[in-house]
Write a protein that holds these residues in place. Structure first.
Motif, PDB file in Angstrom:
ATOM      1  N   SER A 268     -14.402   0.253  -0.183  1.00 41.53           N
ATOM      2  CA  SER A 268     -13.651  -0.828   0.447  1.00 41.53           C
ATOM      3  C   SER A 268     -12.448  -0.268   1.181  1.00 41.53           C
ATOM      4  CB  SER A 268     -13.189  -1.835  -0.607  1.00 41.53           C
ATOM      5  OG  SER A 268     -12.324  -1.205  -1.536  1.00 41.53           O
ATOM      6  N   SER A 269     -12.001  -1.008   2.186  1.00 40.18           N
ATOM      7  CA  SER A 269     -10.797  -0.648   2.938  1.00 40.18           C
ATOM      8  C   SER A 269     -10.208  -1.944   3.474  1.00 40.18           C
ATOM      9  CB  SER A 269     -11.138   0.300   4.092  1.00 40.18           C
ATOM     10  OG  SER A 269      -9.966   0.725   4.763  1.00 40.18           O
TER      11      SER A 269
ATOM     12  N   ARG B  91      -2.066   1.975  10.340  1.00 40.43           N
ATOM     13  CA  ARG B  91      -3.395   1.361  10.362  1.00 40.43           C
ATOM     14  C   ARG B  91      -3.737   0.770  11.727  1.00 40.43           C
ATOM     15  NH1 ARG B  91      -6.989   1.367   5.793  1.00 40.43           N
ATOM     16  NH2 ARG B  91      -7.703  -0.679   6.475  1.00 40.43           N
TER      17      ARG B  91
ATOM     18  N   ARG C 199     -19.064  -2.483   9.336  1.00 41.55           N
ATOM     19  CA  ARG C 199     -17.731  -2.955   8.944  1.00 41.55           C
ATOM     20  C   ARG C 199     -17.334  -4.100   9.866  1.00 41.55           C
ATOM     21  NH1 ARG C 199     -15.684  -0.493   4.119  1.00 41.55           N
ATOM     22  NH2 ARG C 199     -17.195   1.177   3.827  1.00 41.55           N
TER      23      ARG C 199
ATOM     24  N   HIS D 238       0.835  -1.199   0.000  1.00 39.62           N
ATOM     25  CA  HIS D 238       0.000   0.000   0.000  1.00 39.62           C
ATOM     26  C   HIS D 238       0.868   1.247   0.000  1.00 39.62           C
ATOM     27  CE1 HIS D 238      -3.921  -1.941   0.453  1.00 39.62           C
ATOM     28  NE2 HIS D 238      -3.296  -2.840   1.181  1.00 39.62           N
TER      29      HIS D 238
ATOM     30  N   TYR E 264       2.817   1.645   6.732  1.00 39.01           N
ATOM     31  CA  TYR E 264       1.382   1.481   6.502  1.00 39.01           C
ATOM     32  C   TYR E 264       0.747   0.660   7.626  1.00 39.01           C
ATOM     33  CZ  TYR E 264      -2.920  -0.181   4.268  1.00 39.01           C
ATOM     34  OH  TYR E 264      -4.224  -0.499   4.000  1.00 39.01           O
TER      35      TYR E 264
ATOM     36  N   ASP F 140      -6.502   5.794   4.702  1.00 37.05           N
ATOM     37  CA  ASP F 140      -6.856   4.985   3.533  1.00 37.05           C
ATOM     38  C   ASP F 140      -7.091   5.910   2.348  1.00 37.05           C
ATOM     39  OD1 ASP F 140      -8.245   3.417   1.562  1.00 37.05           O
ATOM     40  OD2 ASP F 140      -8.720   1.965   3.114  1.00 37.05           O
ATOM     41  N   TYR F 141      -6.297   5.730   1.295  1.00 38.26           N
ATOM     42  CA  TYR F 141      -6.393   6.600   0.117  1.00 38.26           C
ATOM     43  C   TYR F 141      -7.769   6.505  -0.538  1.00 38.26           C
ATOM     44  CZ  TYR F 141      -5.415   8.549  -4.488  1.00 38.26           C
ATOM     45  OH  TYR F 141      -5.459   9.296  -5.641  1.00 38.26           O
ATOM     46  N   ASP F 142      -8.351   5.309  -0.584  1.00 42.00           N
ATOM     47  CA  ASP F 142      -9.642   5.134  -1.242  1.00 42.00           C
ATOM     48  C   ASP F 142     -10.772   5.847  -0.504  1.00 42.00           C
ATOM     49  OD1 ASP F 142      -8.621   3.598  -3.313  1.00 42.00           O
ATOM     50  OD2 ASP F 142      -8.813   1.735  -2.179  1.00 42.00           O
ATOM     51  N   LEU F 143     -10.573   6.126   0.766  1.00 40.45           N
ATOM     52  CA  LEU F 143     -11.591   6.806   1.563  1.00 40.45           C
ATOM     53  C   LEU F 143     -11.340   8.304   1.668  1.00 40.45           C
ATOM     54  CD1 LEU F 143     -11.848   4.248   4.503  1.00 40.45           C
ATOM     55  CD2 LEU F 143     -13.294   4.396   2.476  1.00 40.45           C
TER      56      LEU F 143
ATOM     57  N   ILE G 266     -14.777   2.524  10.358  1.00 41.15           N
ATOM     58  CA  ILE G 266     -13.736   3.328   9.712  1.00 41.15           C
ATOM     59  C   ILE G 266     -13.393   4.498  10.627  1.00 41.15           C
ATOM     60  CG2 ILE G 266     -13.227   4.837   7.760  1.00 41.15           C
ATOM     61  CD1 ILE G 266     -15.034   3.031   6.069  1.00 41.15           C
TER      62      ILE G 266
ATOM     63  N   GLN H 212      -7.275  11.195  11.312  1.00 43.51           N
ATOM     64  CA  GLN H 212      -6.372  11.036  10.178  1.00 43.51           C
ATOM     65  C   GLN H 212      -4.916  11.086  10.633  1.00 43.51           C
ATOM     66  OE1 GLN H 212      -6.449  10.149   7.153  1.00 43.51           O
ATOM     67  NE2 GLN H 212      -8.672  10.040   6.834  1.00 43.51           N
TER      68      GLN H 212
END
Length: 780
Positions: free
Chosen positions: A369-370, A328, A426, A284, A324, A464-467, A439, A443
């Motif tokens: 997704s995450s 997380r 989740r 990631h 990463y 999370d980049y997608d979020l 989630i 940050q």
């Protein structure tokens, strides 16, 4: 024997029937001949209009932009078409045989067009009333994919035959097959078998099993229908058909066919990995690769996505994954302690099981997704929470989930956060099973670099980049709090202070006239004053009042100018006393650059992300040439200043607020500083060990407190430690030799000519150094 009715007919009638049959045959033959003549005529016209095909010998497909780590791990690729080019001599034999068995077993024997296959397809289309089958060979598929549209018409089929014929005349069979292998679409945005192998199985083509090769070979006929990600059952049926063909053609043994057919079709999938308890092998580095993509696009524009550029970053995959994982796990723990916030949304579950499955599938597909935070739909809540995580896959959550959900299990029917059937939640796979999760709202940002060269080793721009695509390393301007104090103390060394200078930790008051109309009476974090203490002790304990007194003594304007040497723009750090407490704003990127100066002997080395860019032929077309530590043209502070400050930060890691980091790493070259801004809105940890410097931050995007006792030492220090334990493992101790002009007094290094206990201001003006508003990203 003829039927009895015909047998009883007269000779005249028999002759009449014979003449009719003769006429029918004659008319049929005439039609066939006319059709053949028409086909030949049209074919000749079409063939004459075709362009020269010899350029296809140097076939050059659109190749995506690929971004790699410094240790050659693929991090990302960008472009409409994912493609890994595979030369024909590198195509594994079992993959080649699977393709031939599935698509065109006579490929090396026919002349490009299978007339019997076309005839069967034509008859089938006439009988069915629609244009379904095409009877295409591999050569015809190359003709269609490279030169024609997807329209289904007899005229397009004629062009397909003509182009295929010409390709066979001007290219070798291997050249045609090479184009096919790299051009054909295989679903999931994967073009060509090389890309499909990575997309579906996460491995290069040469590492696939026979069964996996058969799975890919079965895709061209209908990528959406036989896609193993979308429909595993149909993909398995198609794979088994291909394996059967391979056995029938003698490409594999019957025993091998049975062995491969007995295996499940397993592809890369977040849900499948979680169900199987399998850790994802994905590295990631989304924030780093997106930053690199933007920089490359600025240079090459749209060509960046089609010309097959390979961009090699300074990122080390092992270090990146360590950063990463640390981010997380620690953020998830921080968030969970603060309690559950309820369901993300609600859907209505239909009574029909078929409709219910369809509704659940749509809801899960729409949810972001995450990793290891899978979306799930609650099916029931008693006695335990049971939820669907995919179409046909359900899990039962552990007992702790009910306790974590708490009041949300008893929420009113109109409460959108309530946990009831239809709630979107989740879930996370743990060693003991499945548990309820959520989630995080908080940050973070984390970056590490080699302080000698500026090469970035790890960059995590958020949870999370997608979020959340906002890069907190480069874009977030936050108050650094006490992590900023070392820069003020560094300035004070040039004004006559030493680590042994006695500072007063006693009440400090600034009246309204001297503070812009508002009185100011700062406090220490503990709320207590400890009286006289040496400067090194004030830094170790991160006391506020002593550093304010130092700032007052050296002058805020001088301090503002000195800060520019570290790359901090004056516009974000006002010439006021509160700047000493980190009331200005910085980015993580800037803090890495600034702390590197203490670690590398006083040189302002610019962090950089891209090491080199290589074109599709393997030729290096751009390379980074960063100025490194030792280059006197980038000296920011005197060598002895950097050395004294590094020893002071060593003290902080030995017996100060960063002592936990020093003890955990067990190395004498650890130097660090914690930081917490007003009201605990920002938590920082910055420092160095081995040959790396790393800085981490935590906070909310919408400014609010992280909570009581939420300091940089509590929140960010564990992330920093976890990362460094991986990053510097096995590295030799980085020994900093004392430069000229320093000596030890009472266990602390000081400027030789300055007496302890004094802080006389120097009469020599200090230059502000480099332009404070420097370029954020220096690449080439």
């Amino acid at each position: 024997m003829l039927p009895s009715k015909i047998q009883g007919q007269s000779p005249v009638k028999k002759r009449s029937i014979g003449r009719i049959l003769g006429w029918v045959c004659a008319i049929g033959a005439a039609c066939a001949a006319s059709g053949m003549l028409l086909f030949t005529f049209l074919f000749a016209i079409v063939y004459a209009q075709l362009p020269d095909m010899t350029e296809m010998r140097s076939y050059s497909p659109k190749l995506p932009l690929k971004i790699w780590s410094s240790d050659n791990q693929l991090l990302a690729e960008y472009g409409e078409e994912r493609r890994d080019y595979v030369p024909i001599d590198e195509l594994p034999k079992h993959v080649k045989l699977a393709i031939l068995a599935a698509e065109d077993s006579d490929f090396y024997e026919h002349s490009g067009v299978d007339l019997s296959g076309i005839g069967r397809a034509l008859i089938s289309n006439i009988l069915s009333g629609h244009k379904g089958q095409g009877g295409s060979t591999i050569t015809m598929q190359v003709a269609r994919n490279c030169f024609l549209s997807s329209e289904k018409s007899y005229m397009r089929k004629l062009y397909e035959i003509a182009i295929a014929t010409k390709l066979e005349h001007e290219l070798t069979k291997d050249q045609i097959l090479e184009i096919y292998v790299n051009q054909i679409y295989l679903g999931q945005r994967a073009y060509g078998f090389g890309s499909a192998a990575r997309t579906y199985f996460g491995r290069p083509l040469k590492e696939l099993s026979i069964g996996e090769a058969a799975t890919l070979a079965g895709l061209p006929v209908a990528p959406s229908a036989y896609n193993p990600v979308v429909n595993n059952r149909r993909a398995t049926m198609r794979r088994n058909y291909v394996l059967g063909r391979m056995a029938a053609l003698g490409f594999i043994s019957e025993q091998k066919r049975q062995e491969e057919q007995a295996k499940p079709v397993y592809v890369q999938d977040a849900v499948a990995d979680a169900v199987a308890g399998k850790r994802s092998l994905k590295i990631h580095a989304e924030y780093a690769t997106e930053l690199a993509r933007q920089l490359v696009y600025d240079i090459f524009k749209d060509d960046a996505y089609t010309r097959g550029l390979n961009v090699y970053l300074t990122i080390n995959s092992k270090d990146q994954q360590a950063a990463y994982s640390a981010v997380r796990s620690n953020i998830a723990s921080f968030d969970k302690v603060r309690g559950y916030r309820g369901a993300e949304g609600q859907i209505r579950l239909p009574a029909s099981l078929d409709e219910q499955a369809k509704t659940i599938k749509q809801a899960l597909h729409a949810a972001a997704s995450s990793p290891n935070l899978l979306p799930a739909i609650v099916l029931s809540t008693s006695p335990s929470i049971r939820a669907a995580i995919s179409n046909g896959e359900t899990v039962t959550l552990d007992r702790a989930s009910n306790a974590f959900a708490g009041k949300f299990l008893k929420a009113k029917p109109d409460d959108p956060t309530g946990l009831r059937p239809g709630a979107l939640i989740r879930v996370t796979r743990t060693s003991g099973g499945w548990t309820l999760s959520q989630i995080p709202q908080v940050q973070t940002g984390f970056m590490a670099a080699d302080f000698r060269t500026g090469a970035i080793r790890a960059l995590v721009g958020g949870f999370d980049y997608d979020l959340n695509m906002f890069n907190h390393v480069t874009q977030a301007w936050r108050q650094p709090g006490s992590s900023f104090k070392p820069f003020i103390y560094s300035a004070s060394l040039e004004k006559g202070f030493t680590p042994n200078t006695i500072l007063q930790d006693s009440p400090f008051y600034l009246d309204a006239k001297k503070n812009g109309g508002q009185a100011w009476s700062p406090k220490n974090y503990s709320g207590k004053f400890e009286g006289p203490m040496p400067l090194h002790r004030a830094l170790e304990k991160s006391q506020n009042i002593p550093v304010i007194r130092v700032m007052n003594a050296i002058g805020p304007k001088y301090a503002q100018e000195f800060l520019a040497r570290f790359g901090f723009p004056a516009s974000r750090h006002s010439p006021t006393l509160s700047t000493a407490l980190g009331s200005g704003t910085v980015t993580i990127w800037q803090m890495v650059e600034a702390y590197s100066i203490f670690a590398n002997g006083g040189y302002r080395v610019q962090p950089y992300l891209i090491d080199k860019i290589v074109d599709e032929s393997g030729r290096t077309i751009m390379t980074e040439e960063n100025r490194e530590a030792g280059d006197e043209s980038i000296r920011a502070i005197p060598a002895r200043n950097a050395f004294v400050m590094s020893t002071l930060l060593n003290d902080v890691a030995r017996r100060g607020t960063a002592a936990r980091a020093g003890a955990a790493l067990g190395r004498p070259d650890v130097g660090a500083k914690t930081g917490t801004s007003n009201d605990s809105n920002d938590a920082w940890f910055a420092g160095f060990a081995g040959n790396q410097v790393a800085v981490g931050w935590m906070g909310y995007d919408q400014l609010r407190s992280l909570g009581s006792k939420a300091t940089g030492g509590v929140l960010m220090q564990p992330i920093w430690i976890s990362y460094m334990q991986t990053a510097v493992r096995g590295q030799p101790i980085y020994n900093r030799m004392p430069p000229g002009g320093v000596e030890q007094r009472a266990g602390e290094w000081c400027y030789s000519e300055v007496s302890d206990g004094t802080h006389a201001e120097s009469s020599t003006p200090v230059s502000s150094g480099d332009d404070p508003v420097s370029s954020l990203l220096k690449l080439f």
